[in-house]
Motif scaffolding. Structure first.
Motif, PDB file in Angstrom:
ATOM      1  N   ASP A 100       2.825  -8.999  70.598  1.00  0.00           N
ATOM      2  CA  ASP A 100       3.049  -8.562  69.093  1.00  0.00           C
ATOM      3  C   ASP A 100       2.070  -7.480  68.938  1.00  0.00           C
ATOM      4  O   ASP A 100       0.744  -8.187  68.698  1.00  0.00           O
ATOM      5  N   TRP A 101       2.457  -6.283  69.085  1.00  0.00           N
ATOM      6  CA  TRP A 101       0.858  -5.587  68.843  1.00  0.00           C
ATOM      7  C   TRP A 101       0.142  -5.271  67.614  1.00  0.00           C
ATOM      8  O   TRP A 101      -0.541  -4.748  67.458  1.00  0.00           O
ATOM      9  N   SER A 102       1.099  -5.955  66.237  1.00  0.00           N
ATOM     10  CA  SER A 102       0.708  -5.742  65.214  1.00  0.00           C
ATOM     11  C   SER A 102      -0.609  -6.830  64.807  1.00  0.00           C
ATOM     12  O   SER A 102      -1.611  -6.238  64.016  1.00  0.00           O
ATOM     13  N   LYS A 103      -0.383  -7.781  65.256  1.00  0.00           N
ATOM     14  CA  LYS A 103      -1.523  -8.873  65.402  1.00  0.00           C
ATOM     15  C   LYS A 103      -3.338  -8.325  66.398  1.00  0.00           C
ATOM     16  O   LYS A 103      -4.037  -8.548  66.222  1.00  0.00           O
ATOM     17  N   VAL A 104      -2.328  -8.085  67.461  1.00  0.00           N
ATOM     18  CA  VAL A 104      -2.682  -7.269  68.380  1.00  0.00           C
ATOM     19  C   VAL A 104      -3.885  -6.170  67.855  1.00  0.00           C
ATOM     20  O   VAL A 104      -4.968  -6.095  68.052  1.00  0.00           O
ATOM     21  N   ASN A 105      -3.706  -5.696  67.301  1.00  0.00           N
ATOM     22  CA  ASN A 105      -3.842  -4.266  66.613  1.00  0.00           C
ATOM     23  C   ASN A 105      -5.281  -4.662  65.180  1.00  0.00           C
ATOM     24  O   ASN A 105      -6.463  -4.107  65.305  1.00  0.00           O
ATOM     25  N   GLU A 106      -4.372  -6.034  65.334  1.00  0.00           N
ATOM     26  CA  GLU A 106      -5.199  -5.900  63.716  1.00  0.00           C
ATOM     27  C   GLU A 106      -6.455  -6.871  63.662  1.00  0.00           C
ATOM     28  O   GLU A 106      -7.540  -6.682  63.373  1.00  0.00           O
TER      29      GLU A 106
END
Length: 214
Positions: free
Chosen positions: A102-108
């Motif tokens: 989940d890149w939104s969480k990795v990005n965060e």
């Protein structure tokens, strides 16, 4: 193997050797749940129902392996375990049931001060072998659909102020991600408010697993 939105725009080519990019475009990208970060390595999975996006209702507690994708899921689990144990990110999020991160969480996670470097493959690329293995295990994509998705995303990024965001290309039947015209020496500032706003606006253009590639 999208840093909130800071590094999602950087292609994996900027972090991994060229052969890895070949694996990437033949497959895809993909983690979830920054909470419960010990779930994969230390505790049995909670019995939660998967949500529509293939993740569970609880973060960090995948309930089961996705049918037909266990090899990919297992490879991603090994990558996440490496990132937690050796890569410098003990709270690295669990993979979705789909096997994708989940890149939104990795990005965060990567957007936190001083935590961007190494978010793709661990500090000093220590988790590069696990990253490559997860790429190799990922089910093959429809490359034409991947190309069309990334093309729509690139156009959206330019329409929303990131004028130098490049288009993907098709090469040898594979969709090669677009993004920064020079990932090795980036000319796009992923920390700029304009870039972050464009990433948020255009996120829906990318298919699951492509958000970490372009």
């Amino acid at each position: 193997m999208s840093f909130s939105t800071t590094t999602a725009g950087l292609r994996l080519a900027a972090f991994v050797a060229a052969p890895v990019l070949a694996l990437t475009v033949a497959c895809g990208g993909d983690g979830t749940g920054t909470e419960g970060h010990g779930a994969i390595a230390d505790a049995p999975p909670a019995k939660t129902e998967p949500s529509g996006d293939g993740s569970t209702g609880k973060e960090g507690t995948p309930s089961a392996k996705p049918a037909g994708k266990s090899a990919f899921y297992d490879a991603q689990v090994a990558f996440v375990q490496c990132m937690r144990a050796k890569g410098g990110y003990p709270e690295y999020p669990d993979p979705k049931l789909s096997g994708h991160l989940d890149w939104s969480k990795v990005n965060e996670l990567g957007s936190q001060p001083g935590r961007n470097q190494g978010i793709k493959a661990g500090k000093n690329n220590v988790c590069l072998p696990e990253l490559q293995a997860s790429m190799a295990a990922e089910p093959k994509r429809d490359q034409q659909k991947s190309y069309e998705s990334m093309l729509a995303h690139a156009q959206c990024m330019r329409d929303n102020g990131v004028s130098r965001f490049t288009n993907p290309v098709m090469s040898g039947g594979n969709a090669i991600p677009g993004g920064d015209p020079d990932p090795g020496s980036p000319v796009i500032d992923p920390e700029s408010p304009a870039y972050k706003k464009a990433r948020e606006t255009c996120a829906s253009k990318l298919l699951d697993g492509l958000d970490g590639m372009q």
